[in-house]
Design an enzyme around this catalytic site. Structure first.
Site, PDB file in Angstrom:
ATOM      1  N   GLY A  27       0.801  -1.213   0.000  1.00 21.77           N
ATOM      2  CA  GLY A  27       0.000   0.000   0.000  1.00 21.77           C
ATOM      3  C   GLY A  27       0.835   1.265   0.000  1.00 21.77           C
ATOM      4  CG  MET A  28       2.411   2.838   3.230  1.00 18.38           C
ATOM      5  SD  MET A  28       3.212   3.184   4.812  1.00 18.38           S
ATOM      6  CE  MET A  28       3.965   1.603   5.189  1.00 18.38           C
ATOM      7  N   GLY A  29       4.391   1.348  -0.756  1.00 20.07           N
ATOM      8  CA  GLY A  29       5.532   1.402  -1.644  1.00 20.07           C
ATOM      9  C   GLY A  29       5.707   0.149  -2.466  1.00 20.07           C
ATOM     10  CB  VAL A  31       9.784  -4.541  -2.446  1.00 20.00           C
ATOM     11  CG1 VAL A  31      11.150  -5.132  -2.107  1.00 20.00           C
ATOM     12  CG2 VAL A  31       9.099  -4.038  -1.183  1.00 20.00           C
ATOM     13  CG  ASP A 139      -1.110  -6.365   7.057  1.00 19.11           C
ATOM     14  OD1 ASP A 139      -2.209  -6.961   7.002  1.00 19.11           O
ATOM     15  OD2 ASP A 139      -0.581  -5.823   6.073  1.00 19.11           O
TER      16      ASP A 139
END
Length: 347
Positions: A27-29, A31, A139
């Protein structure tokens, strides 16, 4: 994180990192496999999405993840080499681990029970380290469990981890995390979480690893949330009748609605699961056919009850010869009586 085979453009660079293929997206980034050109080593590089790079809340979460992972030393948490900011985008430089996540492994078919217990026991150890450091992962799910080719498991993506004193809501009032594995107390108002919330999520993952199915399945998220809040924990044996009832009880205890009824720690849950599988099974004795009477051994002579008077006896050996002798003796007696009577009559 979820698997993604998209590739970064050839010769793409991010600061002093040369980017290769994308190996995960969250959701944030994103990889990517990358090469640190300063040190000449391959790394897993997590970089914030451009769309979230200017969001203060997301930036704070990303920085918190870096700080959290940096202070955890458990071998089942992927260590980080460093973190920082390049061109206004935050990044996290981590050890590159080859392997697949548990969601991908389950997509290929059920694992052996012993392997599932082994992998999730390793994750239980990682959670215990985080909990002792005062952190809740929040999570825990199959896609956040990475397994290398040797069977070593890592718990990844601490992006929404929080201390036990932090609220479970974002600034906009949304609950963060995956609803399929979320503990009921995190869905209540006000939401709350502690180490036992992660125990619940781990029990949900254990259920899925053993059965191939999530514990609660629903078409709408509101129905899924309702099931976690109100439906009793499902039984493993509705999918796997070969699993022992003791293991079924352990998994359901991990998904108890009341946190106080769950195992106190992730290792305690997994230790109980392994103990349940190691208990000897009771052998099943086949029932005798209903139409066949049980065979009885013939009683010995000493065990036979005495026959009552008037009972019919079965003649034994020699019984006919004895009767013949009695008949001959009776005839001889009659002859003797006849001879005596004749002698008297002729005097």
């Amino acid at each position: 994180m979820t698997g993604d085979d998209r590739r970064a453009p050839a010769s793409a660079h991010f600061g002093h990192y040369e980017l290769h293929e994308v190996i995960g997206t969250g959701g944030m980034g994103q990889v990517a496999r990358a090469t640190d050109t300063r040190l000449g080593r391959d790394v897993a590089l997590k970089v914030m999405h451009p769309s979230t790079a200017t969001d203060d809340e997301y930036r704070a979460r990303f920085q918190r993840e870096a700080a959290i992972v940096a202070r955890l030393t458990d071998p089942h948490v992927i260590p980080i080499h460093g973190y920082g900011e390049i061109d206004g985008r935050l990044y996290l430089d981590m050890r590159l681990v080859e392997g697949r996540n548990l969601a991908q492994l389950l997509d290929r078919g059920l694992l052996e029970v012993s392997r599932s217990l082994d992998l999730l026991s390793q994750i239980g150890a990682a959670l215990d380290s985080a909990h002792r450091a005062g952190l809740v992962h929040r999570d825990v799910k199959p896609s956040n469990i990475l397994v290398d080719p040797k069977g070593f498991a890592y718990l990844v993506d601490f992006g929404i981890a929080a201390s036990v004193t932090q609220q479970d809501l974002t600034a906009t009032g949304q609950i963060v995390g995956s609803a399929s594995y979320m503990a009921p107390e995190r869905l209540q108002s006000p939401p709350r979480s502690d180490a036992r919330s992660d125990v619940y999520s781990l029990a949900c993952v254990l259920y899925q690893a053993l059965t191939g199915s999530k514990p609660f399945v629903a078409g709408e998220q509101v129905q899924l949330i309702s099931a976690h809040l109100n439906a009793p924990p499902p039984s493993l044996r509705q999918h796997r009748s070969d699993l022992p009832e003791a293991l079924d009880r352990v998994v359901r205890s991990g998904m108890a609605k009341d946190p106080a009824q769950r195992p106190a720690s992730a290792p305690e849950l997994m230790d109980a699961a392994r103990a349940a599988m190691s208990q000897p099974r009771r052998p099943v004795t086949p029932a005798a056919p209903r139409h066949a009477a049980p065979a009885a051994a013939a009683p010995r002579a000493a065990d036979r009850p005495p026959q009552s008077h008037g009972a019919t006896r079965t003649p034994g050996p020699g019984h006919g010869a004895t009767r013949t002798l009695w008949v001959v003796a009776a005839l001889m007696a009659l002859i003797c009586v006849a001879v005596v009577a004749y002698a008297i009559a002729t005097r």
